[in-house]
Structures are given as C-alpha cells and as structure tokens.
Design an enzyme around this catalytic site. Structure first.
Site, PDB file in Angstrom:
ATOM      1  N   ASP A   1       0.856  -1.182   0.000  1.00  0.00           N
ATOM      2  CA  ASP A   1       0.000   0.000   0.000  1.00  0.00           C
ATOM      3  C   ASP A   1       0.888   1.225   0.000  1.00  0.00           C
ATOM      4  O   ASP A   1       2.060   1.165   0.402  1.00  0.00           O
ATOM      5  CB  ASP A   1      -0.919   0.025   1.228  1.00  0.00           C
ATOM      6  CG  ASP A   1      -1.952   1.150   1.138  1.00  0.00           C
ATOM      7  OD1 ASP A   1      -2.827   1.070   0.266  1.00  0.00           O
ATOM      8  OD2 ASP A   1      -1.873   2.109   1.927  1.00  0.00           O
ATOM      9  N   SER A   2       0.328   2.345  -0.445  1.00  0.00           N
ATOM     10  CA  SER A   2       1.089   3.590  -0.420  1.00  0.00           C
ATOM     11  C   SER A   2       1.332   4.061   1.008  1.00  0.00           C
ATOM     12  O   SER A   2       2.200   4.898   1.243  1.00  0.00           O
ATOM     13  CB  SER A   2       0.347   4.680  -1.199  1.00  0.00           C
ATOM     14  OG  SER A   2      -0.940   4.887  -0.650  1.00  0.00           O
TER      15      SER A   2
ATOM     16  N   TYR B   1      -0.516   8.649  -2.769  1.00  0.00           N
ATOM     17  CA  TYR B   1      -0.464   8.377  -4.198  1.00  0.00           C
ATOM     18  C   TYR B   1      -1.634   9.025  -4.944  1.00  0.00           C
ATOM     19  O   TYR B   1      -1.569   9.239  -6.144  1.00  0.00           O
ATOM     20  CB  TYR B   1      -0.533   6.865  -4.445  1.00  0.00           C
ATOM     21  CG  TYR B   1       0.767   6.105  -4.315  1.00  0.00           C
ATOM     22  CD1 TYR B   1       1.859   6.629  -3.626  1.00  0.00           C
ATOM     23  CD2 TYR B   1       0.901   4.860  -4.891  1.00  0.00           C
ATOM     24  CE1 TYR B   1       3.030   5.918  -3.505  1.00  0.00           C
ATOM     25  CE2 TYR B   1       2.072   4.128  -4.792  1.00  0.00           C
ATOM     26  CZ  TYR B   1       3.140   4.657  -4.093  1.00  0.00           C
ATOM     27  OH  TYR B   1       4.309   3.935  -3.981  1.00  0.00           O
ATOM     28  N   GLY B   2      -2.721   9.295  -4.229  1.00  0.00           N
ATOM     29  CA  GLY B   2      -3.978   9.665  -4.862  1.00  0.00           C
ATOM     30  C   GLY B   2      -3.927  10.845  -5.810  1.00  0.00           C
ATOM     31  O   GLY B   2      -4.683  10.901  -6.775  1.00  0.00           O
TER      32      GLY B   2
ATOM     33  N   CYS C   1      -4.099  -1.319  -2.542  1.00  0.00           N
ATOM     34  CA  CYS C   1      -4.170   0.133  -2.713  1.00  0.00           C
ATOM     35  C   CYS C   1      -4.964   0.380  -3.985  1.00  0.00           C
ATOM     36  O   CYS C   1      -4.576  -0.094  -5.061  1.00  0.00           O
ATOM     37  CB  CYS C   1      -2.751   0.704  -2.841  1.00  0.00           C
ATOM     38  SG  CYS C   1      -2.675   2.462  -3.277  1.00  0.00           S
TER      39      CYS C   1
ATOM     40  N   CYS D   1     -11.301   2.969  -1.167  1.00  0.00           N
ATOM     41  CA  CYS D   1     -10.004   3.323  -0.603  1.00  0.00           C
ATOM     42  C   CYS D   1      -9.901   2.588   0.720  1.00  0.00           C
ATOM     43  O   CYS D   1     -10.857   2.582   1.508  1.00  0.00           O
ATOM     44  CB  CYS D   1      -9.869   4.829  -0.397  1.00  0.00           C
ATOM     45  SG  CYS D   1      -8.333   5.311   0.458  1.00  0.00           S
TER      46      CYS D   1
ATOM     47  N   HIS E   1      -8.449   3.232   3.357  1.00  0.00           N
ATOM     48  CA  HIS E   1      -8.516   4.074   4.560  1.00  0.00           C
ATOM     49  C   HIS E   1      -9.955   4.265   5.043  1.00  0.00           C
ATOM     50  O   HIS E   1     -10.199   4.468   6.232  1.00  0.00           O
ATOM     51  CB  HIS E   1      -7.931   5.467   4.290  1.00  0.00           C
ATOM     52  CG  HIS E   1      -6.444   5.523   4.243  1.00  0.00           C
ATOM     53  ND1 HIS E   1      -5.702   4.940   3.248  1.00  0.00           N
ATOM     54  CD2 HIS E   1      -5.547   6.124   5.079  1.00  0.00           C
ATOM     55  CE1 HIS E   1      -4.424   5.176   3.461  1.00  0.00           C
ATOM     56  NE2 HIS E   1      -4.294   5.892   4.561  1.00  0.00           N
TER      57      HIS E   1
END
Length: 273
Positions: A10-11, A42-43, A73, A192, A194
């Site tokens: 993942d980032s 990264y988004g 991700c 996402c 998160h």
C-alpha cells in the site's frame, strides 16, 4: 521448491485493513507488508509516477521471494496494475503474480444493488482512472456508476482526526456531492482502504437503506478462492504464520499509526528503496 511470503503493498497504512482481513481468513501463511509512506499519498500523483513507484515496490517484494503480491491500494491498482501485469511481469518473472483490489470488488458489487445505481468513493487518482466504471460494466452492464473523489479523507484518517467533529464537515460534503448525482444510489463502495475507519460517520450521513461496501473482506475471500484455483502459486507460499512490516518512512511513526488500521501493535522496519 523455494517458498516465500505473500506480499501486501500500500502507499501507506490503508492496506493494513486488507491484510487484517486476509490474515483472519488465511492465518497460516507468511506475509510481508510494505507501506510506501515516504512517497504517500499516491492519490494526487500522475499515472507515470504511481506506475514507477508501484513497480519499484513490486520488484522489491520479488527480491524478498514473494511469489504473489497484492496491491492493497486502489490508486496503485487503478494506475499501475495492468501495466505491471502486461509489460513487466513477462520480463521479470512470468511465474509470479500481482493482483489488485478493483477486480474482486467489481465482480460482486452488482449483487448489492437493487436500483442498479452504485456510488464509488475514492481518491482523485482512482476516480480519474475510471477503473471502477470500466470494470463494473464488464460484469454488470446494467449498473450505473457514480464517482466522487474525497481528497480530505485520507489525511483525516492518517492524522487520527477521523473521529473529530471537524471530520463531519468533509464527510458530509463529499457524500452530498455523490448523492446529488443521483437520488437512486442504494449502494456505496468505499474504494479506498482508509475509508473503513470512517464508516460510522459515513453511515450517519446516508439513508439507512443505502448499503456500504468496504473491500477488506471481499479481497480476502477473493484471495482464498484464487489460491484454491491456482495450486501452482499456492504451493510456493510459505506457511509458518509469520508477518513482517516495512515502511519507507519513519518506523516509529508507522508503528504508532498502524495500530489504528491493523488493530494490533506492530514492529516495522525502515526500508530505503
């Protein structure tokens, strides 16, 4: 036969929510997690930058002996996965595999909706890539997809502000913008890793009839199925129940914040790529 761990990338931290679900369903396997925190988020980055960053991390996983790497991700899955699969894997090692989170979700999201109207909440990179509308159409041509970028949500989570009153403003703002696109949306995908940490507040601003879909369990079940269907990959996965964690930024910071996503305390190592 040389065996290795399953790589999870993942980032930053969000992929830990996916790893947690994967480990709950496949606890006996070895895992190595890498968060590219030094170059996150990264988004908002370009296609080429995300592709180069992700490829560099995938190559690192392969050097650790991983036969399989999961891009946990959405942004990396949207902007780098296909290029890596088609252009790089045949040259690096055709026997290895790299999988993402978009296809497993797209394969089943249509089963959640009755109105055939699905909302997708993601980073700007994921939304701009149009990966979800393209993939969902392959499996559910009658489903209409509405997307909304939520650029403030990842910073809220990573700065441990996701339960604060200030978070409500940005959560309501983006949900209103999504629902303004169609009042028939009955399913909202958290695209996402998160965003599951925001699910209580998200639920508070959505009608009770709207289903909220997060990816951890979906991706974990898809991996279980994948390993059953691909014994040639499964047999190369080491099974001692060990997990190790790496970050390209401060290990102390990573350890502190990782608990929010992973649920347990961890000890990570700093990695220089």
């Amino acid at each position: 036969m040389v065996k290795g761990p399953i790589g999870v990338f993942d980032s930053g931290y969000g992929g830990l929510t996916v790893l947690r679900e994967i480990k709950s369903q496949l606890p006996g396997y070895d895992y190595v997690y890498l968060g590219d925190n030094a170059r996150a988020p990264y988004g908002s980055r370009s296609f080429e930058t995300i592709y180069q960053y992700t490829l560099q991390c995938v190559e690192w996983f392969f050097k650790q002996g991983c036969p399989l790497v999961i891009l946990a991700c959405n942004t990396a899955s949207a902007k780098a996965l296909r290029s890596i699969q088609q252009l790089n894997l045949p040259l690096i090692d055709p026997s290895k595999r790299v999988l993402g989170v978009i296809r497993p979700t797209s394969e089943i999201i249509g089963h959640y909706t009755y109105t055939n109207k699905v909302g997708v909440l993601g980073t700007a990179g994921t939304v701009q890539s149009l990966s979800y509308p393209i993939e969902i159409e392959k499996f559910f041509p009658s489903v209409q997809v509405f997307q909304q970028a939520c650029p403030m949500w990842v910073p809220l989570v990573e700065n441990n502000e996701y339960n604060s009153p200030g978070a409500d403003y940005f959560i309501k703002k983006y949900l209103d913008q999504l629902l303004d696109q169609s009042n028939e949306i009955d399913t909202v995908l958290l695209a996402c890793t998160h965003y599951p940490l925001l699910i209580d507040k998200i639920r508070a601003y959505l009608r009770p009839a709207i289903s909220i879909v997060s990816q951890g369990d979906i991706v974990a079940k898809s991996l279980v199925d994948y390993l059953e269907r691909h014994p040639e990959i499964e047999s190369k996965c080491n099974k001692q129940g060990n997990s190790v964690f790496f970050t390209t930024d401060s290990a102390d910071d990573f350890n502190q914040k990782a608990t929010i996503f992973y649920g347990n305390s961890i000890q990570s190592e700093h990695l220089v790529l």
